[in-house]
Design an enzyme around this catalytic site. Structure first.
Site, PDB file in Angstrom:
ATOM      1  N   ASP A  19      -5.320   8.137   9.667  1.00  0.00           N
ATOM      2  CA  ASP A  19      -4.902   7.101  10.539  1.00  0.00           C
ATOM      3  C   ASP A  19      -3.761   7.322  11.557  1.00  0.00           C
ATOM      4  O   ASP A  19      -3.536   7.134  12.671  1.00  0.00           O
ATOM      5  CB  ASP A  19      -4.870   5.727   9.903  1.00  0.00           C
ATOM      6  CG  ASP A  19      -6.093   4.982   9.538  1.00  0.00           C
ATOM      7  OD1 ASP A  19      -7.098   5.639  10.029  1.00  0.00           O
ATOM      8  OD2 ASP A  19      -6.128   4.467   8.559  1.00  0.00           O
ATOM      9  N   ASP A  77      -0.796   4.767   1.221  1.00  0.00           N
ATOM     10  CA  ASP A  77      -2.423   4.667   1.542  1.00  0.00           C
ATOM     11  C   ASP A  77      -3.226   5.736   1.949  1.00  0.00           C
ATOM     12  O   ASP A  77      -2.473   6.473   2.765  1.00  0.00           O
ATOM     13  CB  ASP A  77      -2.511   3.546   2.703  1.00  0.00           C
ATOM     14  CG  ASP A  77      -4.008   3.097   3.113  1.00  0.00           C
ATOM     15  OD1 ASP A  77      -4.945   3.697   2.501  1.00  0.00           O
ATOM     16  OD2 ASP A  77      -4.041   2.665   3.991  1.00  0.00           O
ATOM     17  N   LYS A  86      -1.859  -1.299   2.640  1.00  0.00           N
ATOM     18  CA  LYS A  86      -2.953  -0.647   2.922  1.00  0.00           C
ATOM     19  C   LYS A  86      -3.446  -0.796   4.294  1.00  0.00           C
ATOM     20  O   LYS A  86      -2.971  -1.667   5.133  1.00  0.00           O
ATOM     21  CB  LYS A  86      -3.979  -1.707   2.098  1.00  0.00           C
ATOM     22  CG  LYS A  86      -3.832  -1.470   0.472  1.00  0.00           C
ATOM     23  CD  LYS A  86      -4.200  -0.198  -0.147  1.00  0.00           C
ATOM     24  CE  LYS A  86      -4.073   0.009  -1.599  1.00  0.00           C
ATOM     25  NZ  LYS A  86      -4.013   1.243  -1.930  1.00  0.00           N
ATOM     26  N   CYS A  87      -4.475  -0.052   4.837  1.00  0.00           N
ATOM     27  CA  CYS A  87      -4.875   0.016   5.907  1.00  0.00           C
ATOM     28  C   CYS A  87      -5.171  -1.290   6.376  1.00  0.00           C
ATOM     29  O   CYS A  87      -5.874  -2.124   5.760  1.00  0.00           O
ATOM     30  CB  CYS A  87      -6.178   0.973   5.948  1.00  0.00           C
ATOM     31  SG  CYS A  87      -6.787   1.230   7.576  1.00  0.00           S
ATOM     32  N   PRO A  88      -4.950  -1.600   7.697  1.00  0.00           N
ATOM     33  CA  PRO A  88      -4.271  -1.171   8.648  1.00  0.00           C
ATOM     34  C   PRO A  88      -2.693  -1.020   8.812  1.00  0.00           C
ATOM     35  O   PRO A  88      -2.444  -0.781   9.878  1.00  0.00           O
ATOM     36  CB  PRO A  88      -4.973  -1.773   9.975  1.00  0.00           C
ATOM     37  CG  PRO A  88      -5.036  -3.040   9.522  1.00  0.00           C
ATOM     38  CD  PRO A  88      -5.383  -2.933   8.065  1.00  0.00           C
TER      39      PRO A  88
END
Length: 74
Positions: A45, A39, A12-14
């Site tokens: 991103d 994600d 998951k981010c980041p």
């Protein structure tokens, strides 16, 4: 020119961007990296990261379980 695959599905981010940055640092300019992510935010991103860091996003495609990016290190 090295063409390397990096499976970041499940993160998951980041983390996808952070791990992509770390992997690219160990590569030579002009090398290509294929990144697989699941994600949903990576679709925003990773392209933003490439623009900010001077890498070329050669390909960005939606896959059945996320995204696949082909990045050439700047």
């Amino acid at each position: 020119m090295l063409d390397s695959a990096y499976d970041l599905r499940g993160l998951k981010c980041p983390l996808p961007v952070l791990k992509t940055r770390r992997r690219l640092k160990s590569m030579r300019s002009g090398d290509e990296l294929i990144v697989e992510t699941s994600d949903p935010l990576a679709g925003i991103d990773i392209p933003h990261f490439c623009r900010e860091e001077g890498h070329e996003l050669l390909q960005s495609e939606k896959t059945s379980d996320g995204h696949r990016f082909c990045i050439r290190k700047g």
